[in-house]
Design a protein around this motif. Structure first.
Motif, PDB file in Angstrom:
ATOM      1  N   VAL A 152       1.014  -1.326   0.068  1.00 17.34           N
ATOM      2  CA  VAL A 152       0.007  -0.119  -0.045  1.00 17.34           C
ATOM      3  C   VAL A 152       0.694   1.230  -0.003  1.00 17.34           C
ATOM      4  CG1 VAL A 152      -1.431   1.419   1.526  1.00 17.34           C
ATOM      5  CG2 VAL A 152      -1.976  -0.945   0.904  1.00 17.34           C
ATOM      6  N   CYS A 153       1.768   1.220   0.698  1.00 18.40           N
ATOM      7  CA  CYS A 153       2.833   2.572   1.012  1.00 18.40           C
ATOM      8  C   CYS A 153       4.074   2.477   0.217  1.00 18.40           C
ATOM      9  CB  CYS A 153       2.887   2.800   2.430  1.00 18.40           C
ATOM     10  SG  CYS A 153       1.310   3.178   3.212  1.00 18.40           S
ATOM     11  N   GLY A 154       4.503   1.359  -0.237  1.00 19.55           N
ATOM     12  CA  GLY A 154       5.897   0.901  -1.011  1.00 19.55           C
ATOM     13  C   GLY A 154       5.763   1.982  -2.280  1.00 19.55           C
ATOM     14  N   PRO A 155       4.731   1.617  -3.049  1.00 23.39           N
ATOM     15  CA  PRO A 155       4.664   2.310  -4.370  1.00 23.39           C
ATOM     16  C   PRO A 155       4.771   4.069  -4.262  1.00 23.39           C
ATOM     17  CG  PRO A 155       3.251   0.567  -4.536  1.00 23.39           C
ATOM     18  CD  PRO A 155       3.614   0.689  -2.959  1.00 23.39           C
ATOM     19  N   PRO A 156       4.132   4.596  -3.397  1.00 29.02           N
ATOM     20  CA  PRO A 156       4.239   6.037  -3.251  1.00 29.02           C
ATOM     21  C   PRO A 156       5.429   6.354  -2.781  1.00 29.02           C
ATOM     22  CG  PRO A 156       2.406   5.358  -1.878  1.00 29.02           C
ATOM     23  CD  PRO A 156       2.822   4.098  -2.727  1.00 29.02           C
ATOM     24  N   THR A 157       5.784   5.468  -1.754  1.00 27.50           N
ATOM     25  CA  THR A 157       7.364   5.754  -1.091  1.00 27.50           C
ATOM     26  C   THR A 157       8.330   5.875  -2.374  1.00 27.50           C
ATOM     27  OG1 THR A 157       6.536   5.031   1.035  1.00 27.50           O
ATOM     28  CG2 THR A 157       9.056   5.091   0.578  1.00 27.50           C
ATOM     29  N   ILE A 158       8.261   4.981  -2.962  1.00 35.02           N
ATOM     30  CA  ILE A 158       9.193   4.691  -4.131  1.00 35.02           C
ATOM     31  C   ILE A 158       9.209   5.912  -5.060  1.00 35.02           C
ATOM     32  CG2 ILE A 158       9.914   3.669  -6.180  1.00 35.02           C
ATOM     33  CD1 ILE A 158       9.019   0.825  -4.546  1.00 35.02           C
ATOM     34  N   ALA A 159       7.944   6.493  -5.441  1.00 38.30           N
ATOM     35  CA  ALA A 159       7.640   7.465  -6.418  1.00 38.30           C
ATOM     36  C   ALA A 159       8.327   8.817  -5.691  1.00 38.30           C
ATOM     37  CB  ALA A 159       6.033   7.537  -6.686  1.00 38.30           C
ATOM     38  N   ILE A 160       8.169   9.111  -4.409  1.00 42.71           N
ATOM     39  CA  ILE A 160       8.509  10.217  -3.924  1.00 42.71           C
ATOM     40  C   ILE A 160      10.118  10.217  -3.833  1.00 42.71           C
ATOM     41  CG2 ILE A 160       8.755  11.579  -1.569  1.00 42.71           C
ATOM     42  CD1 ILE A 160       6.011  10.340  -0.985  1.00 42.71           C
ATOM     43  N   TRP A 161      10.702   9.199  -3.400  1.00 46.26           N
ATOM     44  CA  TRP A 161      12.277   8.933  -3.551  1.00 46.26           C
ATOM     45  C   TRP A 161      12.669   9.398  -4.999  1.00 46.26           C
ATOM     46  CZ3 TRP A 161      14.578   4.453  -5.880  1.00 46.26           C
ATOM     47  CH2 TRP A 161      15.906   4.406  -5.812  1.00 46.26           C
ATOM     48  N   LYS A 162      11.953   8.683  -5.855  1.00 47.98           N
ATOM     49  CA  LYS A 162      12.421   8.857  -7.330  1.00 47.98           C
ATOM     50  C   LYS A 162      12.398  10.474  -7.495  1.00 47.98           C
ATOM     51  CE  LYS A 162      12.033   4.709  -9.521  1.00 47.98           C
ATOM     52  NZ  LYS A 162      11.152   3.896 -10.544  1.00 47.98           N
ATOM     53  N   ARG A 163      11.187  11.018  -7.154  1.00 52.44           N
ATOM     54  CA  ARG A 163      11.254  12.427  -7.576  1.00 52.44           C
ATOM     55  C   ARG A 163      12.056  13.279  -6.817  1.00 52.44           C
ATOM     56  NH1 ARG A 163       6.090  14.370  -4.174  1.00 52.44           N
ATOM     57  NH2 ARG A 163       7.724  14.878  -2.475  1.00 52.44           N
ATOM     58  N   GLU A 164      12.509  13.050  -5.689  1.00 45.42           N
ATOM     59  CA  GLU A 164      13.220  13.954  -4.861  1.00 45.42           C
ATOM     60  C   GLU A 164      14.880  13.529  -5.106  1.00 45.42           C
ATOM     61  OE1 GLU A 164      12.537  16.479  -2.870  1.00 45.42           O
ATOM     62  OE2 GLU A 164      10.348  16.026  -3.061  1.00 45.42           O
ATOM     63  N   PHE A 165      15.094  12.512  -5.300  1.00 43.28           N
ATOM     64  CA  PHE A 165      16.469  12.166  -5.644  1.00 43.28           C
ATOM     65  C   PHE A 165      16.845  12.069  -6.889  1.00 43.28           C
ATOM     66  CE2 PHE A 165      15.598  10.830  -1.171  1.00 43.28           C
ATOM     67  CZ  PHE A 165      16.669  11.509  -0.635  1.00 43.28           C
ATOM     68  N   GLY A 166      16.064  11.929  -7.780  1.00 44.62           N
ATOM     69  CA  GLY A 166      16.002  12.016  -9.314  1.00 44.62           C
ATOM     70  C   GLY A 166      16.521  10.771  -9.778  1.00 44.62           C
ATOM     71  N   LYS A 167      16.932  10.691 -11.181  1.00 49.17           N
ATOM     72  CA  LYS A 167      17.066   9.492 -11.962  1.00 49.17           C
ATOM     73  C   LYS A 167      18.401   8.532 -11.274  1.00 49.17           C
ATOM     74  CE  LYS A 167      15.394  10.417 -16.535  1.00 49.17           C
ATOM     75  NZ  LYS A 167      15.669  10.839 -18.123  1.00 49.17           N
ATOM     76  N   ASP A 168      19.289   9.222 -10.772  1.00 50.22           N
ATOM     77  CA  ASP A 168      20.426   8.619 -10.284  1.00 50.22           C
ATOM     78  C   ASP A 168      20.188   8.136  -8.527  1.00 50.22           C
ATOM     79  OD1 ASP A 168      21.595   8.589 -12.730  1.00 50.22           O
ATOM     80  OD2 ASP A 168      22.547  10.436 -12.377  1.00 50.22           O
ATOM     81  N   ALA A 169      18.727   7.992  -8.301  1.00 48.30           N
ATOM     82  CA  ALA A 169      18.724   8.012  -7.062  1.00 48.30           C
ATOM     83  C   ALA A 169      19.240   6.725  -6.467  1.00 48.30           C
ATOM     84  CB  ALA A 169      17.080   7.949  -6.786  1.00 48.30           C
ATOM     85  N   LYS A 170      19.879   6.696  -5.179  1.00 48.73           N
ATOM     86  CA  LYS A 170      20.522   5.583  -4.699  1.00 48.73           C
ATOM     87  C   LYS A 170      19.851   5.049  -3.317  1.00 48.73           C
ATOM     88  CE  LYS A 170      25.125   5.488  -6.433  1.00 48.73           C
ATOM     89  NZ  LYS A 170      24.773   6.726  -7.513  1.00 48.73           N
TER      90      LYS A 170
END
Lengths: 186, 431
Positions: free
Chosen positions: B37-55
């Motif tokens: 339930v909360c993984g997909p939106p967490t991943i989306a925020i992480w990608k949005r904030e840390f960009g394409k090269d998010a680690k």
């Protein structure tokens, strides 16, 4: 951050839990797809028992018909607002519905953090029990600079608790913007 | 300076010698857990904030258990699991437990324990309010939202306000008609749903340490129902044995100092306590089973992270053995491991699964299922104006499905006794 927020009050009681704010069956929609995420607005506050929806009289829908935005943009609550699950979908749903601020006696920890760290809306605390003094539909003016709430319908004025420790995060916008400003992340 | 167990763990995690309640500190996170339930939106925020090269800060510390909406035809729910699967594949997440494979575990809080992620003295965050369950292992654990989780995913750090502690001491050993659920319902009735807000609930006493680890998890699981940040029980030999069987990660055992400061202390004599229920529509709406006995039921439910563990089923089976249920009764084991134990645990040579099936109860696959309602095809979901008695943790309006339904929370003993009569029944009538 807007310093003056004006709009209509939607008044709720104590212990508004996250299942009432956004029922679990709706937690399946995308939060990133702009069109699909409107469903969160549409179902916001949809599980509040009708008698408690829009006090003092109740039976006032937060969302009318097929809309996803509410005519009410300031929510008044009692104690323990947002108790229950950790779902960030709850403040998100309220934000999509157009809510800019909540003013309640107290909040559940995770809901409060989510409002602040996600930058969804302002969670203000008030020492007073506002739900017996403000009616659903009253025109309100929230002054974020001075921590004052005016009821323009009744001309009552309420002092709010300063946002305190978390103000820098709110002023920055969210926890990521705050962390960038303070050099914690690149 | 004297500190509580929670303060000591937070001090260690923040790299300080001493912390005090009210201080905002930055913690180094040992494990981050998320689900469908909360993984997909967490991943989306992480990608949005840390960009394409998010680690990811540390892949070995990220654990993903799909568990909420698993056995459903709902396409949007299934899409969420697909997102997790794709993410785990793309980033090489070893601690991903995929649906439809041998690795699938069921409800995250129980799986964290079973898979060795609960380690005394460490700090665990999860995108689920019941993450406080892990505190039964003498560790700090709490729930956060997607944004905070995304921040942890990228940095391994998060801020937290050091909580004040409330101490609950249970003296004596539990009589056979009580379980940990009766104890925590009593606590919630005493402190109410916001009495523990921003606090740690610390459980102590013979009544706690004489319990197996899965019963202790019932206490810490429902700390959030009192609004608490975390629930905690110091690790003892039972904890150490359980942990050592599952992981070789180093652990550190902390205890509260004898002169540590508490916001309030509560003390109970468990030998004098009664079987309890939480009446609709709040977990703090405490009453004794005796006071509500005879209330007509339409459904009984034994499942979830707080009420679907082996100890819960052993307790229920003790009463159901050789009898027939009078109302639809659902057995939803928290984890696939618990589901296997239903086959291996026996009473007089009959497996727990057989005991339940012979009684006419339905044994379902492991997931969060109807504890939180879920999509319309969720097994055991409350429909219309049903009256349900359940071993789960919340009975807010609409929590188990229908907004018109009413839910009583009770121990597995009480739910089992009630399943045999179709009305709320005190387990002492069958013991």
């Amino acid at each position: 951050m807007e310093k003056i927020i004006k709009g209509k009050a939607y008044v709720l009681g104590n212990n508004i839990d996250t299942d009432q704010i956004i029922p679990a069956e709706h937690l399946v929609y995308s939060l990133t797809d702009p069109e699909e995420s409107k469903k969160y607005g549409h179902f916001a506050l949809s599980s509040v028992p009708p008698a408690q929806a829009g006090l003092p009289h109740g039976n006032i829908s937060f969302i009318k018909g097929d809309n996803y935005q509410s005519e009410f943009n300031i929510v008044i609550g009692g104690s323990n607002f947002g108790c229950g699950s950790s779902r960030e979908h709850a403040p998100f749903a309220l934000q999509i519905a157009g809510v800019q601020a909540i003013i309640a006696e107290s909040y559940a920890r995770i809901f409060f953090r989510n409002c602040v760290d996600g930058g969804f809306l302002l969670p203000y605390e008030t020492p007073a029990k506002l739900y017996d003094q403000i009616k659903t539909g009253d025109e309100l003016e929230l002054n974020v600079h001075d921590n004052i709430l005016k009821d323009l319908t009744t001309l009552k004025i309420f002092n709010l608790r300063p946002l305190g420790d978390i103000l820098p995060i709110i002023e920055a916008g969210d926890i990521f913007k705050y962390a960038r400003q303070s050099g914690m992340i690149a | 300076m004297s500190m509580t167990i929670t303060e000591k763990i937070l001090a260690k995690s923040s790299g300080r010698k001493v912390v005090q309640p009210g201080e905002n500190i930055w913690l180094n996170v040992d494990v981050l857990m998320t689900h469908d339930v909360c993984g997909p939106p967490t991943i989306a925020i992480w990608k949005r904030e840390f960009g394409k090269d998010a680690k990811i800060w540390d892949k070995s510390k990220l654990v993903i258990f799909p568990d909420h909406y698993i056995f459903t035809k709902n396409q949007q729910a299934n899409r969420n699991v697909d997102i997790l699967r794709q993410f785990a594949g793309e980033y090489g997440i070893n601690n991903y437990y995929d649906v439809g494979t041998e690795r699938y575990k069921g409800v995250c809080h129980i799986a964290l324990a079973e898979e060795g992620y609960n380690v005394p003295g460490t700090v665990l965050f999860g995108t689920d309010s019941h993450t406080c369950t892990s505190g039964a292992f003498g560790m700090f654990s709490t729930g956060v939202g997607n944004t905070d989780a995304a921040f942890i995913l990228g940095t391994g750090k998060i801020w937290e306000k050091v909580p004040e502690s409330l101490k609950f001491t249970f003296n004596g050993q539990l009589p056979p008609y009580l379980t940990a659920k009766d104890l925590i319902l009593q606590v919630l009735g005493d402190i109410t749903t916001d009495g523990g807000t921003y606090c740690a609930l610390e459980f102590d006493g013979e009544g706690v340490f004489s319990l197996p680890i899965d019963e202790r998890m019932t206490l810490t699981n429902m700390a959030i129902e009192g609004g608490a940040m975390n629930g905690i029980i110091a690790a003892d030999a039972i904890t150490e044995d359980y942990v050592k069987e599952r992981t070789n990660k180093p652990y550190e055992i902390f205890h509260s100092d004898s002169d540590a400061k508490y916001k309030k202390k509560f003390s109970y004599d468990v030998t004098k306590m009664e079987p309890h229920v939480a009446k609709p529509h709040s977990p703090d709406n405490l009453d004794t089973v005796r006071n509500v006995q005879g209330t007509k039921l339409t459904k009984c439910y034994i499942g979830s992270c707080t009420g679907g563990k082996l100890s819960d089923y052993k307790a229920a089976a003790k009463i159901i053995f050789g009898n027939k249920v009078k109302v639809p009764t659902f057995i939803v084991p928290a984890s696939t491991q618990v589901a296997k134990q239903l086959d291996t645990e026996t009473i007089s040579g009959v497996s727990l699964r057989q005991i339940f099936e012979n009684a006419g109860a339905e044994v379902a696959q492991s997931s969060c299922a109807a504890c939180l309602g879920g999509p319309s095809d969720t097994i055991g979901r409350a429909t219309d104006n049903e009256t349900v008695i359940s071993t789960t943790n919340r009975n807010f309006p609409g929590r188990m499905g229908s907004k018109k339904s009413s839910v009583y929370l009770a121990s597995p003993l009480t739910v089992a006794a009630s399943s045999l009569t179709g009305v709320i029944t005190d387990p002492r009538d069958f013991l």
